[in-house]
Design a protein around this motif. Structure first.
Motif, short mmCIF file in Angstrom:
data_model
loop_
_atom_site.label_atom_id
_atom_site.label_comp_id
_atom_site.label_asym_id
_atom_site.label_seq_id
_atom_site.Cartn_x
_atom_site.Cartn_y
_atom_site.Cartn_z
N ALA A 37 113.95 -41.77 -15.94
CA ALA A 37 114.10 -43.08 -15.29
C ALA A 37 113.30 -43.12 -13.99
O ALA A 37 112.65 -44.12 -13.68
CB ALA A 37 115.56 -43.38 -15.02
N ASP A 38 113.33 -42.02 -13.24
CA ASP A 38 112.54 -41.94 -12.01
C ASP A 38 111.05 -42.05 -12.33
O ASP A 38 110.31 -42.75 -11.63
CB ASP A 38 112.81 -40.64 -11.26
N SER A 57 115.74 -34.56 -17.71
CA SER A 57 116.97 -35.32 -17.88
C SER A 57 116.66 -36.81 -17.89
O SER A 57 115.57 -37.24 -17.53
CB SER A 57 117.95 -35.01 -16.76
N THR A 95 117.76 -39.02 -15.91
CA THR A 95 117.49 -39.47 -14.54
C THR A 95 116.04 -39.23 -14.19
O THR A 95 115.38 -40.10 -13.62
CB THR A 95 118.42 -38.73 -13.55
N THR A 96 115.52 -38.07 -14.53
CA THR A 96 114.12 -37.77 -14.23
C THR A 96 113.20 -38.72 -14.98
O THR A 96 112.20 -39.19 -14.43
CB THR A 96 113.80 -36.31 -14.59
N GLY A 123 122.49 -33.47 -18.82
CA GLY A 123 121.39 -34.34 -19.22
C GLY A 123 120.20 -33.59 -19.78
O GLY A 123 119.28 -34.20 -20.31
#
Length: 183
Positions: A22-23, A17, A19-20, A4
């Motif tokens: 999105a967090d 990434s 995910t980061t 990612g």
């Protein structure tokens, strides 16, 4: 480097990434919800102190909650929980009942007057928030849809956090519901 992550050309730094990101978006959305709650708290006339409302809301979410669980939910000491419940009981907002399986414990429930206070505060908060909402029907529909998604997510988180609290629970709007596992 993970799948990612991407390398910024010539900078030597990594881009976060997905995910980061999105967090980070989740944290921003949560901050907006906190701001909305603060707005409602500041603009809705409070007939009762904030801790009282938190206690009544916590008891109202469960058909049977004890002093220990309530104290944990409110992050207050057992002595403070006992005094608070004593005041709420004297005011006619809360009732203590004997625990069926453990005579040393008592269970807390809202009285009709306690339920009325909660309904009044929910209505006051709704009246305080309503003027801050968009006036376009399409935008209001988008806000409503986002709130419904958030409510559903909160039900899952609250259900996990309160796994010891059984029985009738209240959704964000205050409606009673029986958890599916117990229905």
């Amino acid at each position: 480097m993970s799948d990612g992550d991407t390398q910024t050309p010539g900078a030597g730094a990594q881009r976060p990434s997905a995910t980061t990101e999105a967090d980070a978006d989740a944290v921003k959305a949560a901050a907006t919800l906190v701001a909305l709650a603060e707005y409602a708290d500041l603009h809705a006339p409070a007939a009762v102190p904030h801790l009282t409302l938190r206690a009544l809301a916590a008891v109202g979410r469960s058909a049977a909650v004890g002093l220990t669980e309530l104290g944990r939910a409110l992050h207050i000491t057992p002595a403070s929980t006992s005094r608070l419940c004593g005041r709420l009981e004297s005011a006619g907002l809360l009732a203590r009942h004997a625990h069926g399986a453990d005579r040393r414990k008592s269970l807390l429930t809202l009285t009709p007057a306690g339920e009325e206070v909660m309904e009044e505060m929910r209505a006051a908060c709704a009246r305080a928030i309503a003027p801050a909402l968009p006036h376009s029907a399409a935008q209001l529909q988008a806000v409503k849809a986002a709130c419904e998604v958030t409510r559903d997510c909160l039900r899952g988180v609250v259900g996990e956090a309160e796994n010891g609290w059984k029985g009738v629970q209240r959704d964000v709007g205050g409606a009673a519901r029986v958890p599916e596992a117990e229905a």
